[in-house]
Scaffold this active site. Structure first.
Site, PDB file in Angstrom:
ATOM      1  N   ILE A 283      35.347  14.845 -27.830  1.00  0.00           N
ATOM      2  CA  ILE A 283      36.713  15.275 -28.145  1.00  0.00           C
ATOM      3  C   ILE A 283      37.594  15.218 -26.894  1.00  0.00           C
ATOM      4  O   ILE A 283      37.213  15.734 -25.835  1.00  0.00           O
ATOM      5  CB  ILE A 283      36.718  16.719 -28.705  1.00  0.00           C
ATOM      6  CG1 ILE A 283      35.870  16.775 -29.973  1.00  0.00           C
ATOM      7  CG2 ILE A 283      38.139  17.199 -28.983  1.00  0.00           C
ATOM      8  CD1 ILE A 283      35.492  18.178 -30.382  1.00  0.00           C
TER       9      ILE A 283
ATOM     10  N   HIS B 192      40.268  16.970 -25.753  1.00  0.00           N
ATOM     11  CA  HIS B 192      40.899  18.228 -26.147  1.00  0.00           C
ATOM     12  C   HIS B 192      42.384  18.241 -25.808  1.00  0.00           C
ATOM     13  O   HIS B 192      42.793  17.709 -24.766  1.00  0.00           O
ATOM     14  CB  HIS B 192      40.229  19.402 -25.411  1.00  0.00           C
ATOM     15  CG  HIS B 192      38.818  19.639 -25.841  1.00  0.00           C
ATOM     16  ND1 HIS B 192      38.494  20.119 -27.082  1.00  0.00           N
ATOM     17  CD2 HIS B 192      37.637  19.450 -25.186  1.00  0.00           C
ATOM     18  CE1 HIS B 192      37.165  20.237 -27.175  1.00  0.00           C
ATOM     19  NE2 HIS B 192      36.621  19.826 -26.043  1.00  0.00           N
TER      20      HIS B 192
ATOM     21  N   LYS C  51      33.160  26.968 -27.485  1.00  0.00           N
ATOM     22  CA  LYS C  51      34.208  26.760 -28.485  1.00  0.00           C
ATOM     23  C   LYS C  51      33.635  26.911 -29.885  1.00  0.00           C
ATOM     24  O   LYS C  51      34.351  26.733 -30.869  1.00  0.00           O
ATOM     25  CB  LYS C  51      34.820  25.374 -28.294  1.00  0.00           C
ATOM     26  CG  LYS C  51      35.535  25.208 -26.959  1.00  0.00           C
ATOM     27  CD  LYS C  51      36.206  23.857 -26.861  1.00  0.00           C
ATOM     28  CE  LYS C  51      36.793  23.613 -25.483  1.00  0.00           C
ATOM     29  NZ  LYS C  51      35.771  23.397 -24.442  1.00  0.00           N
TER      30      LYS C  51
ATOM     31  N   ARG D  25      25.392  21.265 -20.525  1.00  0.00           N
ATOM     32  CA  ARG D  25      26.612  21.637 -19.787  1.00  0.00           C
ATOM     33  C   ARG D  25      26.192  22.169 -18.419  1.00  0.00           C
ATOM     34  O   ARG D  25      25.231  22.941 -18.331  1.00  0.00           O
ATOM     35  CB  ARG D  25      27.366  22.749 -20.495  1.00  0.00           C
ATOM     36  CG  ARG D  25      27.759  22.480 -21.926  1.00  0.00           C
ATOM     37  CD  ARG D  25      28.305  23.761 -22.527  1.00  0.00           C
ATOM     38  NE  ARG D  25      28.666  23.641 -23.934  1.00  0.00           N
ATOM     39  CZ  ARG D  25      27.807  23.752 -24.937  1.00  0.00           C
ATOM     40  NH1 ARG D  25      26.529  23.989 -24.721  1.00  0.00           N
ATOM     41  NH2 ARG D  25      28.220  23.631 -26.191  1.00  0.00           N
TER      42      ARG D  25
ATOM     43  N   SER E 128      32.684  21.206 -20.092  1.00  0.00           N
ATOM     44  CA  SER E 128      33.834  20.925 -20.948  1.00  0.00           C
ATOM     45  C   SER E 128      35.072  21.649 -20.416  1.00  0.00           C
ATOM     46  O   SER E 128      34.957  22.799 -19.996  1.00  0.00           O
ATOM     47  CB  SER E 128      33.533  21.393 -22.369  1.00  0.00           C
ATOM     48  OG  SER E 128      34.528  20.956 -23.238  1.00  0.00           O
TER      49      SER E 128
ATOM     50  N   CYS F  64      21.163  -5.702 -36.667  1.00  0.00           N
ATOM     51  CA  CYS F  64      21.125  -4.320 -37.157  1.00  0.00           C
ATOM     52  C   CYS F  64      21.793  -4.297 -38.531  1.00  0.00           C
ATOM     53  O   CYS F  64      23.013  -4.465 -38.636  1.00  0.00           O
ATOM     54  CB  CYS F  64      21.851  -3.398 -36.182  1.00  0.00           C
ATOM     55  SG  CYS F  64      22.121  -1.742 -36.832  1.00  0.00           S
TER      56      CYS F  64
ATOM     57  N   CYS G 184      21.975  -1.812 -40.772  1.00  0.00           N
ATOM     58  CA  CYS G 184      22.752  -0.603 -41.116  1.00  0.00           C
ATOM     59  C   CYS G 184      24.172  -0.694 -40.579  1.00  0.00           C
ATOM     60  O   CYS G 184      25.124  -0.371 -41.259  1.00  0.00           O
ATOM     61  CB  CYS G 184      22.101   0.646 -40.531  1.00  0.00           C
ATOM     62  SG  CYS G 184      20.396   0.886 -40.998  1.00  0.00           S
TER      63      CYS G 184
ATOM     64  N   CYS H 108      15.823  -2.892 -36.323  1.00  0.00           N
ATOM     65  CA  CYS H 108      16.363  -3.786 -35.279  1.00  0.00           C
ATOM     66  C   CYS H 108      15.736  -3.598 -33.893  1.00  0.00           C
ATOM     67  O   CYS H 108      15.902  -4.446 -33.019  1.00  0.00           O
ATOM     68  CB  CYS H 108      17.870  -3.641 -35.177  1.00  0.00           C
ATOM     69  SG  CYS H 108      18.441  -2.010 -34.671  1.00  0.00           S
TER      70      CYS H 108
HETATM   71  C1  LIG Z   1      27.206  19.791 -25.552  1.00  0.00           C
HETATM   72  C2  LIG Z   1      28.397  19.340 -24.798  1.00  0.00           C
HETATM   73  C3  LIG Z   1      29.609  19.096 -25.449  1.00  0.00           C
HETATM   74  C4  LIG Z   1      30.721  18.700 -24.738  1.00  0.00           C
HETATM   75  N1  LIG Z   1      31.864  18.342 -25.409  1.00  0.00           N
HETATM   76  C5  LIG Z   1      32.941  17.925 -24.704  1.00  0.00           C
HETATM   77  C6  LIG Z   1      34.110  17.488 -25.373  1.00  0.00           C
HETATM   78  O1  LIG Z   1      34.145  17.380 -26.580  1.00  0.00           O
HETATM   79  N2  LIG Z   1      35.186  17.182 -24.628  1.00  0.00           N
HETATM   80  C7  LIG Z   1      35.196  17.272 -23.271  1.00  0.00           C
HETATM   81  O2  LIG Z   1      36.223  17.044 -22.663  1.00  0.00           O
HETATM   82  N3  LIG Z   1      34.062  17.591 -22.599  1.00  0.00           N
HETATM   83  C8  LIG Z   1      32.940  17.890 -23.298  1.00  0.00           C
HETATM   84  N4  LIG Z   1      31.792  18.203 -22.650  1.00  0.00           N
HETATM   85  C9  LIG Z   1      31.749  18.106 -21.193  1.00  0.00           C
HETATM   86  C10 LIG Z   1      31.507  16.683 -20.743  1.00  0.00           C
HETATM   87  O3  LIG Z   1      30.564  16.011 -21.517  1.00  0.00           O
HETATM   88  C11 LIG Z   1      30.995  16.740 -19.314  1.00  0.00           C
HETATM   89  O4  LIG Z   1      31.784  17.641 -18.622  1.00  0.00           O
HETATM   90  C12 LIG Z   1      31.089  15.389 -18.629  1.00  0.00           C
HETATM   91  O5  LIG Z   1      30.381  14.437 -19.374  1.00  0.00           O
HETATM   92  C13 LIG Z   1      30.543  15.519 -17.224  1.00  0.00           C
HETATM   93  O6  LIG Z   1      30.553  14.255 -16.658  1.00  0.00           O
HETATM   94  P1  LIG Z   1      29.906  14.022 -15.238  1.00  0.00           P
HETATM   95  O7  LIG Z   1      30.226  12.631 -14.873  1.00  0.00           O
HETATM   96  O8  LIG Z   1      30.346  15.102 -14.325  1.00  0.00           O
HETATM   97  O9  LIG Z   1      28.351  14.279 -15.441  1.00  0.00           O
HETATM   98  P2  LIG Z   1      27.196  13.383 -16.074  1.00  0.00           P
HETATM   99  O10 LIG Z   1      27.668  12.592 -17.219  1.00  0.00           O
HETATM  100  O11 LIG Z   1      26.048  14.286 -16.314  1.00  0.00           O
HETATM  101  O12 LIG Z   1      26.848  12.360 -14.912  1.00  0.00           O
HETATM  102  C14 LIG Z   1      26.158  12.721 -13.754  1.00  0.00           C
HETATM  103  C15 LIG Z   1      25.435  11.497 -13.249  1.00  0.00           C
HETATM  104  O13 LIG Z   1      24.828  11.809 -11.996  1.00  0.00           O
HETATM  105  C16 LIG Z   1      23.589  11.142 -11.937  1.00  0.00           C
HETATM  106  N5  LIG Z   1      22.735  11.814 -10.955  1.00  0.00           N
HETATM  107  C17 LIG Z   1      22.206  13.044 -11.028  1.00  0.00           C
HETATM  108  N6  LIG Z   1      21.451  13.290  -9.947  1.00  0.00           N
HETATM  109  C18 LIG Z   1      21.504  12.181  -9.166  1.00  0.00           C
HETATM  110  C19 LIG Z   1      20.919  11.811  -7.919  1.00  0.00           C
HETATM  111  N7  LIG Z   1      20.118  12.636  -7.274  1.00  0.00           N
HETATM  112  N8  LIG Z   1      21.165  10.579  -7.434  1.00  0.00           N
HETATM  113  C20 LIG Z   1      21.960   9.721  -8.103  1.00  0.00           C
HETATM  114  N9  LIG Z   1      22.553  10.016  -9.280  1.00  0.00           N
HETATM  115  C21 LIG Z   1      22.330  11.235  -9.806  1.00  0.00           C
HETATM  116  C22 LIG Z   1      23.057  11.222 -13.351  1.00  0.00           C
HETATM  117  O14 LIG Z   1      22.080  10.214 -13.595  1.00  0.00           O
HETATM  118  C23 LIG Z   1      24.314  11.026 -14.161  1.00  0.00           C
HETATM  119  O15 LIG Z   1      24.516   9.685 -14.490  1.00  0.00           O
HETATM  120  C24 LIG Z   1      30.641  18.570 -23.342  1.00  0.00           C
HETATM  121  C25 LIG Z   1      29.423  18.771 -22.687  1.00  0.00           C
HETATM  122  C26 LIG Z   1      28.304  19.115 -23.409  1.00  0.00           C
HETATM  123  C27 LIG Z   1      27.001  19.239 -22.723  1.00  0.00           C
END
Ligand SMILES: Cc1cc2nc3c(=O)[nH]c(=O)nc-3n(C[C@H](O)[C@H](O)[C@H](O)COP(=O)(O)OP(=O)(O)OC[C@H]3O[C@@H](n4cnc5c(N)ncnc54)[C@H](O)[C@@H]3O)c2cc1C
Length: 471
Positions: free
Chosen positions: A49, A51, A246, A305, A331, A390, A392, A432
């Protein structure tokens, strides 16, 4: 010796947004991750989402970056050719006082919301529970594919000169005139480092010698429903929010099906799905939506999270000059990612002025979604579009080969799935999966046994158990 302006560690939506932005202003940048693809952490397992921004506390970083990110999404998605569904969001409940206070909060955050009565709610969402009398409608709430958004940002950045190093294990970081970053594969040099490693933030901070943070993990579990289940979910439907989450929402996806979830339970960094969590979803969603048939669910998944206090932490490290710390990006960090990228630019002292001659990527449009005349042309010139891999999701071999030949190379089945939807339908890859593995092996010139499901160690096959005759 090449010295990058920046090395971004962590290729989730946040790191990749920063990487993309840096290349767009002409900086040299390397995006580095331990995983085999971008968007394999929280950025692949969330509600998707964008938001509107009525919920975060006014004046917080979450509020400011949510609202700014929400404004940036339409133009970025249009540029990348990524679907963004302007579906709106309803927060439903019978506590009018709480709804009024969310409406006031929305006003303070500069977000457009409306208060709706029973009839308006029922007209919009026929499956809403009969006893729901009031709701807050957030007009500018969208849904997006969080992984396709991230992948497209990465593809575009590579096309514009950015570099990506995947499956990298950090060993050490030294600072002399610039940073010297040693991984198991090699050594990289950079003037700045951005720690956007999500759940791995502290592991990276330890190696960098920067501030470690008290992180809390909360798991969110979901049900995914089949496209053939035609429950009408025209917008995202939330219950009233609590302090920790939420609530259990129901939301359409950009692919035409819908999700129900997420839970919010204390956890470690493990994306398992639990019977307790799934039961909680079933019980909670009944308070907003009537009669969901959970037998129509085709998959369950969870995301983690990463929380650090009450707000995002986005700061220059005080311990090591040249490092930016990004911690607790829970989030709404998917929504905020483009705005976080702008803020990081600012912290680095770079002007947000994009180059004039930037290249555009060809969007991920699968054969079935292409205009008829384009389909005819492809069918006349490329046999692969006649071959459905695929059933589906109606994804052709031509679509799979397109995904395998993008700027960011992919060699995992889940990577192909995130790019094409092959394996996301009713049979969940039952049909697939081997064909996708075969395509990846052939196209990347690797053995069948070397193809990964997702990350290193997830090889899909160990060898043939009998002689196979390929036609
Ligand atoms: C259940 C859930 C629902 C959510 N819904 C929403 C929503 O609807 N809308 C919204 O705005 N936000 C939402 N969020 C929040 C959002 O998904 C996250 O805040 C966002 O994806 C975080 O992105 P990021 O790049 O910080 O982390 P991540 O996507 O976790 O990326 C971190 C990266 O770091 C890498 N990494 C870790 N350790 C190392 C290391 N030692 N060396 C090299 N690489 C490393 C990992 O492999 C990964 O690729 C939600 C989160 C969750 C869990």
């Amino acid at each position: 010796m090449k010295i990058y302006d920046c090395i971004v560690i962590g290729a989730g939506v946040v790191g990749t947004s920063i990487f993309n932005k840096l290349t767009r202003i002409g900086k040299t940048c390397l995006l580095l991750d331990k995983a085999s693809d971008v968007a394999t952490g929280a950025s692949k397992a969330n509600s998707g989402i964008v938001h509107a921004g009525y919920d975060p506390k006014p004046e917080s970083l979450k509020a400011k970056l949510n609202v700014r990110g929400n404004k940036l999404y339409p133009q970025i998605c249009q540029r990348l050719g990524v679907k963004l569904n302007h579906c709106g969001a309803l927060v439903v409940g019978n506590d009018l006082e709480k709804i009024e206070s969310l409406h006031q909060r929305a006003k303070l955050n500069g977000v457009k919301t409306e208060i709706w009565g029973k009839q308006q709610i029922q007209n919009k969402v026929p499956c809403i529970n009969d006893d729901i009398n009031s709701a807050l409608y957030a007009v500018d709430s969208y849904v997006v594919s969080p992984y396709l958004f991230t992948i497209s940002l990465a593809d575009e950045a590579i096309l514009n000169g950015g570099e990506i190093a995947l499956e990298e294990d950090l060993i050490s970081v030294k600072k002399k005139d610039c940073f010297e970053i040693t991984t198991k594969k090699g050594t990289y040099y950079s003037n700045h480092i951005i720690n956007s490693a999500g759940a791995g933030y502290n592991d990276v901070a330890k190696i960098l010698g920067t501030e470690q943070k008290p992180l809390e993990f909360r798991r969110g579990e979901y049900f995914v429903f089949d496209k053939t289940y035609n429950l009408d979910v025209p917008c995202t439907i939330f219950p009233l929010p609590s302090v920790v989450s939420k609530g259990i929402l129901v939301t359409p996806t950009v692919d035409g099906n819908f999700l129900v979830g997420p839970t919010s339970d204390e956890s470690d960094d493990c994306t398992k799905v639990t019977s307790k969590g799934l039961q909680k979803i079933k019980e909670n969603v009944m308070t907003t939506i009537k009669g969901i048939n959970f037998k129509k669910s085709i998959r369950q998944f969870s995301g983690i999270r990463v929380i650090c206090g009450n707000d995002f932490v986005i700061e220059k490290s005080k311990l090591v000059d040249g490092v930016i710390n990004l911690a607790g990006l829970c989030s709404p960090a998917l929504t905020s990612a483009p705005a976080i990228a702008e803020m990081v630019l600012d912290l680095l002292g770079y002007e947000n002025k994009e180059l004039d001659n930037l290249k555009q990527i060809e969007p991920y449009v699968m054969f079935k979604d292409k205009p008829k005349d384009e389909q005819q042309k492809l069918l006349a010139t490329d046999e692969n579009y006649k071959n459905i891999v695929c059933k589906c999701e109606k994804i052709t071999k031509g679509d799979i080969l397109f995904a395998l030949n993008r700027p960011l190379k992919v060699h995992s089945v889940d990577g192909v799935k995130r790019r094409t939807n092959a394996g996301m339908g009713g049979c969940q890859g039952g049909f697939c999966f081997p064909k996708v593995v075969e395509n990846i092996a052939q196209e990347n010139g690797i053995e069948f046994e070397k193809v990964l499901k997702e990350n290193r160690g997830s090889e899909v096959a160990v060898g043939e158990i009998r002689e196979v005759h390929h036609d």
